[in-house]
Scaffold this active site. Sequence first.
Site, PDB file in Angstrom:
ATOM      1  N   HIS C  61      61.195  67.154  38.972  1.00 41.73           N
ATOM      2  CA  HIS C  61      60.965  65.965  39.809  1.00 41.73           C
ATOM      3  C   HIS C  61      59.572  65.401  39.536  1.00 41.73           C
ATOM      4  O   HIS C  61      58.590  65.810  40.147  1.00 41.73           O
ATOM      5  CB  HIS C  61      61.103  66.324  41.296  1.00 41.73           C
ATOM      6  CG  HIS C  61      61.113  65.130  42.194  1.00 41.73           C
ATOM      7  ND1 HIS C  61      61.825  65.085  43.370  1.00 41.73           N
ATOM      8  CD2 HIS C  61      60.507  63.916  42.096  1.00 41.73           C
ATOM      9  CE1 HIS C  61      61.660  63.916  43.953  1.00 41.73           C
ATOM     10  NE2 HIS C  61      60.850  63.189  43.207  1.00 41.73           N
ATOM     11  N   HIS C  63      57.377  61.567  38.388  1.00 40.81           N
ATOM     12  CA  HIS C  63      57.405  60.112  38.182  1.00 40.81           C
ATOM     13  C   HIS C  63      56.460  59.815  37.029  1.00 40.81           C
ATOM     14  O   HIS C  63      55.257  60.015  37.153  1.00 40.81           O
ATOM     15  CB  HIS C  63      56.959  59.385  39.452  1.00 40.81           C
ATOM     16  CG  HIS C  63      57.859  59.641  40.619  1.00 40.81           C
ATOM     17  ND1 HIS C  63      58.937  58.847  40.929  1.00 40.81           N
ATOM     18  CD2 HIS C  63      57.854  60.638  41.545  1.00 40.81           C
ATOM     19  CE1 HIS C  63      59.559  59.326  42.001  1.00 40.81           C
ATOM     20  NE2 HIS C  63      58.919  60.415  42.398  1.00 40.81           N
ATOM     21  N   LEU C  64      57.022  59.382  35.903  1.00 47.88           N
ATOM     22  CA  LEU C  64      56.183  59.129  34.721  1.00 47.88           C
ATOM     23  C   LEU C  64      55.743  57.672  34.636  1.00 47.88           C
ATOM     24  O   LEU C  64      54.916  57.327  33.806  1.00 47.88           O
ATOM     25  CB  LEU C  64      56.927  59.543  33.446  1.00 47.88           C
ATOM     26  CG  LEU C  64      57.228  61.045  33.331  1.00 47.88           C
ATOM     27  CD1 LEU C  64      57.954  61.342  32.021  1.00 47.88           C
ATOM     28  CD2 LEU C  64      55.950  61.876  33.434  1.00 47.88           C
ATOM     29  N   ARG C  65      56.291  56.825  35.501  1.00 48.00           N
ATOM     30  CA  ARG C  65      55.838  55.427  35.675  1.00 48.00           C
ATOM     31  C   ARG C  65      56.112  54.504  34.494  1.00 48.00           C
ATOM     32  O   ARG C  65      55.837  53.318  34.598  1.00 48.00           O
ATOM     33  CB  ARG C  65      54.327  55.377  35.996  1.00 48.00           C
ATOM     34  CG  ARG C  65      53.905  56.199  37.197  1.00 48.00           C
ATOM     35  CD  ARG C  65      54.575  55.752  38.470  1.00 48.00           C
ATOM     36  NE  ARG C  65      53.993  56.398  39.645  1.00 48.00           N
ATOM     37  CZ  ARG C  65      54.631  56.577  40.784  1.00 48.00           C
ATOM     38  NH1 ARG C  65      55.886  56.144  40.925  1.00 48.00           N
ATOM     39  NH2 ARG C  65      54.048  57.144  41.798  1.00 48.00           N
ATOM     40  N   ASN C  95      62.782  55.480  39.392  1.00 50.92           N
ATOM     41  CA  ASN C  95      62.199  54.308  40.062  1.00 50.92           C
ATOM     42  C   ASN C  95      61.038  53.725  39.274  1.00 50.92           C
ATOM     43  O   ASN C  95      59.922  53.581  39.757  1.00 50.92           O
ATOM     44  CB  ASN C  95      61.771  54.655  41.494  1.00 50.92           C
ATOM     45  CG  ASN C  95      60.757  55.782  41.555  1.00 50.92           C
ATOM     46  OD1 ASN C  95      60.648  56.570  40.629  1.00 50.92           O
ATOM     47  ND2 ASN C  95      60.031  55.859  42.659  1.00 50.92           N
ATOM     48  N   ASP C 153      65.837  58.117  44.186  1.00 52.30           N
ATOM     49  CA  ASP C 153      64.584  58.643  44.749  1.00 52.30           C
ATOM     50  C   ASP C 153      63.549  57.558  44.986  1.00 52.30           C
ATOM     51  O   ASP C 153      63.385  56.633  44.202  1.00 52.30           O
ATOM     52  CB  ASP C 153      63.983  59.706  43.841  1.00 52.30           C
ATOM     53  CG  ASP C 153      62.756  60.347  44.478  1.00 52.30           C
ATOM     54  OD1 ASP C 153      62.873  60.806  45.622  1.00 52.30           O
ATOM     55  OD2 ASP C 153      61.690  60.365  43.849  1.00 52.30           O
ATOM     56  N   HIS C 233      62.459  67.423  47.415  1.00 52.04           N
ATOM     57  CA  HIS C 233      61.244  67.634  48.228  1.00 52.04           C
ATOM     58  C   HIS C 233      61.498  67.869  49.722  1.00 52.04           C
ATOM     59  O   HIS C 233      61.085  67.095  50.571  1.00 52.04           O
ATOM     60  CB  HIS C 233      60.232  66.506  48.036  1.00 52.04           C
ATOM     61  CG  HIS C 233      60.789  65.103  48.030  1.00 52.04           C
ATOM     62  ND1 HIS C 233      61.595  64.613  49.028  1.00 52.04           N
ATOM     63  CD2 HIS C 233      60.637  64.105  47.128  1.00 52.04           C
ATOM     64  CE1 HIS C 233      61.911  63.353  48.749  1.00 52.04           C
ATOM     65  NE2 HIS C 233      61.358  63.034  47.601  1.00 52.04           N
ATOM     66  N   ASN C 279      55.192  61.159  50.620  1.00 54.04           N
ATOM     67  CA  ASN C 279      56.477  61.022  51.301  1.00 54.04           C
ATOM     68  C   ASN C 279      57.489  61.960  50.650  1.00 54.04           C
ATOM     69  O   ASN C 279      57.751  61.835  49.461  1.00 54.04           O
ATOM     70  CB  ASN C 279      56.965  59.574  51.200  1.00 54.04           C
ATOM     71  CG  ASN C 279      58.207  59.342  52.044  1.00 54.04           C
ATOM     72  OD1 ASN C 279      58.571  60.198  52.853  1.00 54.04           O
ATOM     73  ND2 ASN C 279      58.861  58.217  51.857  1.00 54.04           N
ATOM     74  N   ASP C 306      56.944  66.585  42.358  1.00 50.07           N
ATOM     75  CA  ASP C 306      57.016  65.190  42.816  1.00 50.07           C
ATOM     76  C   ASP C 306      55.755  64.446  42.349  1.00 50.07           C
ATOM     77  O   ASP C 306      55.178  63.642  43.075  1.00 50.07           O
ATOM     78  CB  ASP C 306      57.191  65.089  44.335  1.00 50.07           C
ATOM     79  CG  ASP C 306      57.570  63.677  44.784  1.00 50.07           C
ATOM     80  OD1 ASP C 306      57.828  62.807  43.917  1.00 50.07           O
ATOM     81  OD2 ASP C 306      57.593  63.429  46.003  1.00 50.07           O
TER      82      ASP C 306
END
Lengths: 190, 344, 427
Positions: C61, C63-65, C95, C153, C233, C279, C306
């Site tokens: 989990h 987020h590599l953006r 996302n 997510d 999470h 979050n 996360d």
Amino acid sequence: MRKKATIMDARQIDRSLSRIAHEIVERNHGTDNLALVGIRSRGVPLAETLQHKIKEFEGVEIPTGSVDITLYRDDLSQIAPNPVVQATELDFEIESKVVVLVDDVLFTGRTIRAALDALIDYGRPRAIELAVLIDRGHREFPIRADFVGKNVPTSLLEVIKVQCRDIDGEDSVLMMEVDDVVRQYDDGGE
Amino acid sequence: MPKTKEAEAGPAAPGDAGDLILPVDQQAASLKSKDLLGIEYLDADEIQLILDTAHHFKEISQRPIKKVPTLRGKSVINLFFEPSTRTRTSFEIAAKRLSADTQTISASTSSMVKGETLIDTARNIEAMYPDLLIIRHAFPGAAHMLARTCSAAVINAGDGAHEHPTQALLDALTIRDHKGSIEGLRVVICGDIAHSRVARSNIHCLRKLGATVVVAAPPTLMPCDVEALGVEAFDRLEPALEGADVVMTLRIQLERGGKLSFPSTREYFNLFGLSRDKLALAKDDVIVMHPGPMNRGVEIASDVADGPASVILEQVSNGLAVRMAVLYLLAGVGAAKKNVETAA
Amino acid sequence: MSKLLLKGGRVVDPAQGIDQTADLMIDDGLISGIGSDLDANGADVLDVSGCVVAPGFIDMHVHLREPGQEHKETIKTGTAAAAAGGFTGVACMPNTSPVNDHRAVTELIIERADEAGTVPVYPIGCVSVGQQGEALAEIGELVDGGCVAVSDDGYPVATAELMRRALEYTRMFDIPVIEHCEDLSLTGTAPMNEGRVSTALGFKGHPAAAEDIIVARDLVLAELTGGSLHCAHISSAGALRMIRDAKARGINVTCEVTPHHFVLTDEEVRSFDTNTKTNPPLRSQAHVDALIEALADGTVDAIVTDHAPHHADEKALEFDLAPFGIVGLETAVPLACDRLLHRGHVTLQRLVELLSVNPARILRLDAGDLSEGAVGNVTVLDLERTATVDAAAFASKSRNTPFDGWELKGWPVFTIVAGEVVWKAPG
């Protein structure tokens, strides 16, 4: 700070204040329009003593108040933190009165300057006179006392400490000695 | 958190600060932090010092010349990111009565609308060397952010639902005027506790000064775990009022909208509005307070707001004195900090 | 081709039930054997005595953006951060901008990861088109393009109907639906946990019930559909209680927790440090205790980061306005070692399951074990190494961590992907 000498004891202080009380009444031709204002802190019990003495021999209770000069000091930007503010109690009109400012020690004159500014914010007295228990010299402003208990020549290494029964537990005037010359706002303290 | 290290250096030693020292009977008046961010961060002695100082400042506003030269040359900037007439005006007048120069920047005229961040706004204002910054902001912690960014003293004039310290101090001063002391009193705060910075600051202040604090609100307006703040909580007003020395009613924020906290102002008034009948449950000498602005007929009945127990207008006068005191005391702390920096 | 011999380490491979001091040989990218005193036979030799040799850790989990928010992180910097954190693979959430609801995005991610050549990236596709919660994304295409799971997510799967269909539809591809468990009607704009701290600070609170409600809904739907549900999470004791119960009843559910949720409480928010804003939010100590218990007893399947990088400017806002998220790739393993292993909450075996075996199993990856013929992905840990978290030295583009300056014990020292050392600890 070390004690160097006792300048006045309780009896001597009492005699000086008696004389000053008489001088105030004599110079002002009586007690009409007269008011006493003690400068916080040790000017206040002195003013009250003068009020009491005048009442004893004149039978008149002169309006008496107090002024705290903290908010009028010219050194607020230089000292920190700020000093504690104390009460100013003037529950009578000073307009057109002859106000006798009372303080314990006259030194640089800066306290008196601040007290004059404070008083004038309350109205326009006809005149302001100054009574002090001790004048120790070293004036920095063109100010002189009208009534003086005792002139005490001092060096800048000396400090005049006036003690009042209500505040300090006894009436006395002490000369103290310090190691370094420190300019002081006015005496009545360290 | 408030910065305390610098201020703990204490009063200027002889030889510092222009070689002036205080007479022995004029103790230095010291707050520990350079900022006033919340009552939570003050101890009881600091609160008493502010109240004592404020008490002496009250007299200034009654003089023919309502002004002292104390903060001459100091510049005070009011940063209001949320509309407020009363608090902003009170701070402005307080600063002016101390002879400070004041400038108010309100959200509508600020560069915030151009998308500048709070930190950038703070840095720009800091670059103009203000001595004191007063900030009102919609979000908790905004004053803390400003205090971390600026060397000027920061006064929190309300940050979201977090704190509004000068309101609590003026409330405490008003209670002290009437009750002599706050210790042992039973103070009821009723209304929208969940969204009230006034409630939070008052809870901290009154508890630190020894009062028992009781809160009363519909459960929909009561924050979670409110007892953790050290208060007794009631979901009806009547039982809360029994034995109360002081009742503070809070403004219901009608502008917040939403029908989920209470169905109508009519029902709210019936259940929680402070009416004469309900007030009769409190002590005979109870005083009634409201931080304003009031919604008459919603949280308080007019005959209570204007009645003999009401001290609401005294709160406003005391607000001025408290803000003068805070400005005076923090100006001193700020100077102490600068002295320490210069010496270092 | 190249050969690598890891000599003298403590080899821990739960898949084979191995926990012994041994040598491990990787030949041409594949594990070729575990044994004592293996002959180097021309291999590069890495002395790992005193260290733990584990199947490569997988963070399922992150987020590599990229694409779209490269000022926060790129696939290159994100995978470098993964390697520096001891991870030999990461699964990235969809996302991005545009979101990964289309095969072209999936392929772009994999291509960029290949270019970076650090650690493999396993894309997670969207459940719904545009993460809008209305129509199912082309999940078959996404899987064909390389997605290993689907998730909306950042948001929960919007409706029970959509979640039901997603759980049903993904059965065809044997992939999990990863759920961000949050009832948005209960949380609104809340920036932190609802509790005594939100009450003290005057923030709107995000109640744990918001998580529990979606977990409850999804467990019911997992039971109904037989689909594979993975709860992301998890931060709430109530949710863990329900998941534990569901597992006991044979429902096909797994779940993960992050280090920040099992290490920190909402008390951290009192500083108004926006690096504590995440979050789901940091919860109370009671929830933290429940998380640790569930990590120990097997209710929790995976530790994930996360990893949510944000630019410093974005975090330098009022707490209410700052974005949610904490970077985690470079702190997760030492936090897990320090706070779980060294404090005796979990065994080393269990720790390896949480960081490697289980994530591989949940995502159906050919990873998470050291058996002969497996891909030579290995994480080498020095459990006795003590070091201080230095955010300024992160390989990640972002530094939004609440752990900067923390001294922790137990750090990765080598990250090995297909027999290549892609990262080694400095010094």
